[in-house]
Design an enzyme around this catalytic site. Structure first.
Site, PDB file in Angstrom:
ATOM      1  N   TYR A 175      -3.525 -18.259 -24.364  1.00  0.00           N
ATOM      2  CA  TYR A 175      -2.680 -18.798 -23.358  1.00  0.00           C
ATOM      3  C   TYR A 175      -3.489 -21.064 -23.174  1.00  0.00           C
ATOM      4  O   TYR A 175      -2.917 -21.782 -24.075  1.00  0.00           O
ATOM      5  CB  TYR A 175      -2.084 -19.063 -22.594  1.00  0.00           C
ATOM      6  CG  TYR A 175      -1.229 -20.087 -21.635  1.00  0.00           C
ATOM      7  CD1 TYR A 175       0.244 -20.505 -21.789  1.00  0.00           C
ATOM      8  CD2 TYR A 175      -1.655 -20.572 -20.048  1.00  0.00           C
ATOM      9  CE1 TYR A 175       1.368 -20.627 -21.186  1.00  0.00           C
ATOM     10  CE2 TYR A 175      -1.285 -21.261 -19.656  1.00  0.00           C
ATOM     11  CZ  TYR A 175       0.921 -22.034 -20.835  1.00  0.00           C
ATOM     12  OH  TYR A 175       1.803 -22.783 -19.719  1.00  0.00           O
ATOM     13  N   GLY A 197      12.455 -25.724 -18.750  1.00  0.00           N
ATOM     14  CA  GLY A 197      13.787 -26.092 -19.943  1.00  0.00           C
ATOM     15  C   GLY A 197      15.191 -26.183 -19.451  1.00  0.00           C
ATOM     16  O   GLY A 197      15.843 -27.695 -19.701  1.00  0.00           O
ATOM     17  N   GLY A 199      13.441 -24.222 -25.964  1.00  0.00           N
ATOM     18  CA  GLY A 199      13.234 -22.970 -24.940  1.00  0.00           C
ATOM     19  C   GLY A 199      13.916 -23.667 -23.649  1.00  0.00           C
ATOM     20  O   GLY A 199      13.558 -23.097 -22.505  1.00  0.00           O
ATOM     21  N   ALA A 200      15.814 -24.154 -23.688  1.00  0.00           N
ATOM     22  CA  ALA A 200      16.261 -25.253 -22.640  1.00  0.00           C
ATOM     23  C   ALA A 200      16.639 -23.481 -21.981  1.00  0.00           C
ATOM     24  O   ALA A 200      18.278 -23.593 -21.418  1.00  0.00           O
ATOM     25  CB  ALA A 200      16.606 -25.894 -22.481  1.00  0.00           C
ATOM     26  N   ASN A 201      17.163 -22.237 -22.388  1.00  0.00           N
ATOM     27  CA  ASN A 201      18.036 -21.765 -22.080  1.00  0.00           C
ATOM     28  C   ASN A 201      17.393 -21.303 -20.314  1.00  0.00           C
ATOM     29  O   ASN A 201      18.137 -20.478 -20.047  1.00  0.00           O
ATOM     30  CB  ASN A 201      18.284 -20.712 -22.940  1.00  0.00           C
ATOM     31  CG  ASN A 201      17.024 -19.697 -22.544  1.00  0.00           C
ATOM     32  OD1 ASN A 201      15.827 -20.258 -22.434  1.00  0.00           O
ATOM     33  ND2 ASN A 201      17.203 -18.374 -23.092  1.00  0.00           N
ATOM     34  N   THR A 202      16.750 -21.260 -20.004  1.00  0.00           N
ATOM     35  CA  THR A 202      15.810 -20.441 -18.525  1.00  0.00           C
ATOM     36  C   THR A 202      14.671 -21.284 -18.178  1.00  0.00           C
ATOM     37  O   THR A 202      14.145 -22.616 -18.749  1.00  0.00           O
ATOM     38  CB  THR A 202      15.448 -19.599 -18.641  1.00  0.00           C
ATOM     39  OG1 THR A 202      15.076 -18.468 -17.398  1.00  0.00           O
ATOM     40  CG2 THR A 202      13.897 -19.119 -19.422  1.00  0.00           C
ATOM     41  N   GLY A 203      14.474 -21.482 -17.114  1.00  0.00           N
ATOM     42  CA  GLY A 203      13.039 -21.957 -16.416  1.00  0.00           C
ATOM     43  C   GLY A 203      13.235 -23.562 -16.125  1.00  0.00           C
ATOM     44  O   GLY A 203      14.205 -23.784 -16.079  1.00  0.00           O
ATOM     45  N   SER A 212      -0.313 -27.886 -20.360  1.00  0.00           N
ATOM     46  CA  SER A 212      -0.642 -27.146 -18.827  1.00  0.00           C
ATOM     47  C   SER A 212      -1.773 -27.567 -18.149  1.00  0.00           C
ATOM     48  O   SER A 212      -2.238 -28.142 -18.356  1.00  0.00           O
ATOM     49  CB  SER A 212      -0.876 -25.740 -18.868  1.00  0.00           C
ATOM     50  OG  SER A 212      -1.188 -25.029 -17.440  1.00  0.00           O
TER      51      SER A 212
END
Length: 312
Positions: free
Chosen positions: A188, A41, A35-39, A163
């Site tokens: 979540y 990550g 998940g390193a395409n945004t945020g 989290s």
């Protein structure tokens, strides 16, 4: 207003939290970040790409390629590679692992970063509730498939992004997939508690016994809370998206939120620290449910059963 203006830099400094100060290099080493395409990550990938080879594992290839291209241009590191990985589909996870193992002979850092939050009720391709399926079971299976390569490359690290929300979670074995009752906020929280328990049990198994020094396999596993970050993670909730925009001044930027992930991945002082939970680049309090070894062991067993694997 004047007082707020004067205090603003101090407020922002407090909100930003701890920073990873390690200058450790990762030359010749291989990192996977999901998940390193945004945020956070993407910011984790940006930092680690200045140190070594990074594989960005994402569901959306177009977004991932755009992020990788930006990071390559900024860092000058051409070894920022995109691979397809959909954590909501065990077939995709197995295909990713198979290709990775065929192409890469070493793996030194696995950062299980990807996640979903506040999704309306839905299920993964394999029939798992989406939060549990992506945030926990997807990363559980990915780690299982890559663990031998991590052991062969040791010293190695597994970093699980959890989290503070784990404090509100429970492992509801009688209704893991929310078919009897479902609340997306609690779903979540449950999945983030699962991340903490998985980390705890994984660390114990990698050592042969649970203690602070990882002397058995030389593979450590730690979890972390990145902080409250202004990112796309709340996109499934109109209310949360609205609140995030209003209170953005009091939220971490993705770069600030990535600091503890980076710290757990590279800090020299964590070479033999395992089974711990961090926030703001320092050890943090784990809820009593997150320290329940009996629940951790049962969750491990149930996860293996759901995924059809044997992980002893």
């Amino acid at each position: 207003p004047v007082l707020l203006f004067v205090a603003a830099p101090y407020i922002r400094r407090y909100v930003a939290g701890g920073r990873c100060k390690s200058a450790a290099r990762l030359d010749g080493k291989v990192v996977i970040i999901t998940g390193a395409n945004t945020g956070i990550g993407k910011e984790t990938a940006r930092d680690l790409a200045q140190r070594g080879k990074v594989i960005i594992a994402c569901r959306d290839i177009a977004k991932a390629e755009a992020a990788a291209s930006e990071i390559r241009a900024e860092t000058g590191n051409q070894q920022v590679i995109v691979k397809k990985l959909d954590l909501a589909d065990t077939k995709s996870i197995r295909e990713f692992a198979e290709k990775f193992l065929a192409e890469e002979k070493e793996l030194h850092i696995l950062i299980n970063n990807a996640g979903v939050m506040l999704c309306p009720y839905s299920k993964t391709a394999d029939g798992f509730e989406m939060h549990l399926g992506v945030n926990h079971l997807g990363h559980f299976l990915l780690t299982f498939l890559l663990l031998e390569r991590l052991k062969q490359s040791a010293p190695a690290r597994i970093v699980n992004v959890s989290s503070l929300a784990h404090h509100g979670g429970r492992i509801r074995f009688h209704d893991l997939h929310g078919e009897k009752s479902y609340n997306r906020g609690l779903a979540y929280c449950h999945s983030k508690l699962a991340n903490v328990l998985f980390t705890r049990e994984l660390a114990r198994r990698l050592q042969g016994k649970f203690q602070r020094q990882a002397e058995c396999t030389k593979v450590t596993a730690n979890a972390l809370h990145p902080g409250s970050v202004y990112s796309e993670l709340v996109r499934h909730s109109f209310v949360m998206t609205w609140l995030w925009k209003i209170f953005s001044f009091f939220l971490k930027t993705p770069c600030e939120g990535a600091q503890t992930s980076i710290y757990c991945a590279v800090a020299e002082e964590l070479d033999s620290v395992t089974g711990q939970y961090f926030s703001d680049c320092q050890p943090a309090y784990v809820s009593p449910r997150g320290r329940d070894d009996a629940t951790a062991k049962k969750l491990w067993s149930v996860s293996c059963e759901l995924l059809g694997i044997q992980w002893d």
